[in-house]
Design an enzyme around this catalytic site. Structure first.
Site, PDB file in Angstrom:
ATOM      1  N   LYS A   1       0.820  -1.226   0.000  1.00  0.00           N
ATOM      2  CA  LYS A   1       0.000   0.000   0.000  1.00  0.00           C
ATOM      3  C   LYS A   1       0.843   1.260   0.000  1.00  0.00           C
ATOM      4  CE  LYS A   1       0.053  -0.975   4.657  1.00  0.00           C
ATOM      5  NZ  LYS A   1      -0.332  -2.113   5.420  1.00  0.00           N
TER       6      LYS A   1
ATOM      7  N   LYS B   1      -4.146   3.679   2.184  1.00  0.00           N
ATOM      8  CA  LYS B   1      -5.256   2.926   1.592  1.00  0.00           C
ATOM      9  C   LYS B   1      -6.299   3.879   0.995  1.00  0.00           C
ATOM     10  CE  LYS B   1      -4.450  -0.935   4.766  1.00  0.00           C
ATOM     11  NZ  LYS B   1      -4.723  -1.469   6.114  1.00  0.00           N
TER      12      LYS B   1
HETATM   13  N1  HSE Z   1      -1.880  -2.850  10.128  1.00  0.00           N
HETATM   14  C1  HSE Z   1      -3.067  -2.994   9.351  1.00  0.00           C
HETATM   15  C2  HSE Z   1      -4.273  -3.027  10.257  1.00  0.00           C
HETATM   16  C3  HSE Z   1      -3.096  -4.209   8.491  1.00  0.00           C
HETATM   17  O1  HSE Z   1      -4.165  -2.886  11.490  1.00  0.00           O
HETATM   18  O2  HSE Z   1      -5.354  -3.173   9.722  1.00  0.00           O
HETATM   19  C4  HSE Z   1      -2.202  -4.104   7.305  1.00  0.00           C
HETATM   20  O3  HSE Z   1      -2.579  -3.067   6.451  1.00  0.00           O
END
Ligand code: HSE
Length: 434
Positions: free
Chosen positions: A104, A204
């Site tokens: 990402k 994201k």
């Molecule tokens: N660290 C992210 C989360 C997952 O806590 O959703 C990986 O993108």
């Protein structure tokens, strides 16, 4: 060509090892779905000794050599981070290989250049696993919904923060206590900054907005606030008005009306917000993710599921792998990504939002009028006002109508300076209220 398609796997951590396991265990099914057998050509890792489960003949530390090998057809990049992932992906495109990535950060920083490199080479770049783990959301935006006009994409795209906020709502705990529990149980990383401060969700959001609005959006274009300032009071106030607090990634197409952006623009932001408990996103609890899409013809759609973890993320990687392998078999790349709309990205200051504000005031004649006057002075319209308590311990709870975010934050700053206001005890944006 009838020989097996060969896959180079870059990285063999939680996701990579799950991908490798399925590629080996289900090679028959995958090959049947692709139309040609598929096999692993090699696995590039930094420390081969740390991977005793991987057949030794597959392991290499020479990732560049692996991706450019003549017999490699497809590259799966699950290293993460910017470098060396970017150079390796560019080298793969240059060598005519399609790439599946779960990265990402890289896609949010450099998606335009990477797509251009893939298009120039006539190969595919897919990255379903980069957003919301197992949940199919990028392919729906890129393909299924590409004939529609999207107005909003709102996601809970970080499981760590959703777990923490869910626990705060369930137990009345403060942020620090809920974070400590999430760390203890393995939901939060030892350094939770990327999750808690919203960097993960912002990357994201940039990817979601780029696909939804056919407009290049980078992580730096995304307004970002994390959840470390969310208090138990905020969560309790939300419950009082039938809301819950979520960290939302909000991507929206905003109509004209801004002097600096006479046409439509996109606004992309990540921040905690109150949403009504009746909203489909409100029921997304624990570490789950969901993405809510609003489109002109399709109406409202919700995509829900596991947003992290080795196996769920591997599911998304393998789905992409089958898609790019099928393209390889047919000899034509799959659908690309367009940035033709190239809409301006609106600043947070100009983005319309609504606020929920809670104030400690004295219950005296003229206090409400003075408070209302500050809202009016900043051209912020009030939707509802509620008072609880009396005498010296009165609380005013105000929900505004929509106004430019800068006007709302200036109003809050002015309220903090008013002698009649003893304290501004809770300020949160509100989404989805009628
Ligand atoms: N660290 C992210 C989360 C997952 O806590 O959703 C990986 O993108």
């Amino acid at each position: 060509m009838t020989g097996p398609l060969k896959v180079a796997l870059l990285g063999c951590g939680t996701v990579g090892s799950a991908v490798l396991r399925v590629l080996q265990d289900q090679a028959g099914d995958l090959g049947a779905r692709i139309g040609r057998p598929v096999e692993v050509a090699g696995v590039a890792v930094r420390r081969p000794a740390h991977h005793p489960d991987v057949p030794a003949h597959l392991l290499t530390t020479d990732a560049h050599g692996l991706v450019t090998r003549d017999d490699v057809d497809l590259v799966v990049e699950v290293i993460g981070g910017i470098e060396p992932a970017r150079s390796l992906m560019l080298a793969a495109f240059e060598a005519g290989k399609s790439v599946v990535s779960a990265n990402k950060a890289l896609l949010a920083e450099d998606g335009v250049a990477l797509h251009a490199a893939a298009a120039k080479a006539g190969v595919d770049l897919y990255y379903e696993a980069a957003v919301a783990g197992a949940i199919p959301i990028l392919r729906p935006l890129r393909e299924s919904l590409v004939g529609d006009q999207l107005s909003r994409v709102v996601g809970i795209v970080n499981g760590t923060t959703n777990y923490i906020l869910s626990r705060m709502a369930e137990t009345g705990a403060g942020f620090g206590e809920a974070l400590a529990e999430a760390t203890e149980l393995g939901y939060a990383e030892a350094d939770p900054t990327a999750d808690v401060d919203g960097f993960d969700a912002a990357a994201k959001a940039a990817i979601l907005a780029s696909l939804a609005f056919h407009t290049p959006v980078s992580a730096v274009d995304v307004y970002r606030e994390g959840i470390s300032t969310v208090t138990a009071t905020d969560v309790a106030r939300a419950a009082e008005i039938g809301c819950t607090v979520k960290l939302l990634a909000i991507c929206e197409r905003v109509g004209n009306g801004s002097p600096t952006h006479p046409g439509d623009s996109v606004a992309v932001r990540v921040h905690p917000a109150m949403i009504p408990t009746s909203h489909p996103l409100a029921s997304v609890g624990g570490a789950f993710n969901a993405v809510f899409v609003e489109a002109e013809a399709a109406g409202q759609l919700m995509f829900y599921g596991q947003g992290a973890g080795g196996e769920p993320t591997a599911s998304a990687v393998l789905g992409d792998l089958v898609a790019v392998a099928r393209s390889r078999v047919t000899g034509a790349p799959g659908p690309g990504v367009t940035g033709y709309a190239n809409l301006a990205v609106r600043s947070m200051a100009e983005t319309p939002t609504r606020y929920h504000v809670s104030l400690d005031v004295a219950d005296k004649p003229g206090v409400l009028a003075a408070v209302a006057q500050e809202f009016a002075r900043h051209e912020v319209s009030i939707s509802t006002v509620r008072q609880t308590g009396r005498g010296d311990a009165a609380t005013l709870v105000i929900v505004t109508h929509s106004a430019p975010d800068a006007a709302l934050s200036a109003t809050i700053a002015a309220l903090r300076e008013m002698p009649a206001v003893r304290g501004v005890t809770s300020v949160l944006r509100v989404e989805g209220l009628s």
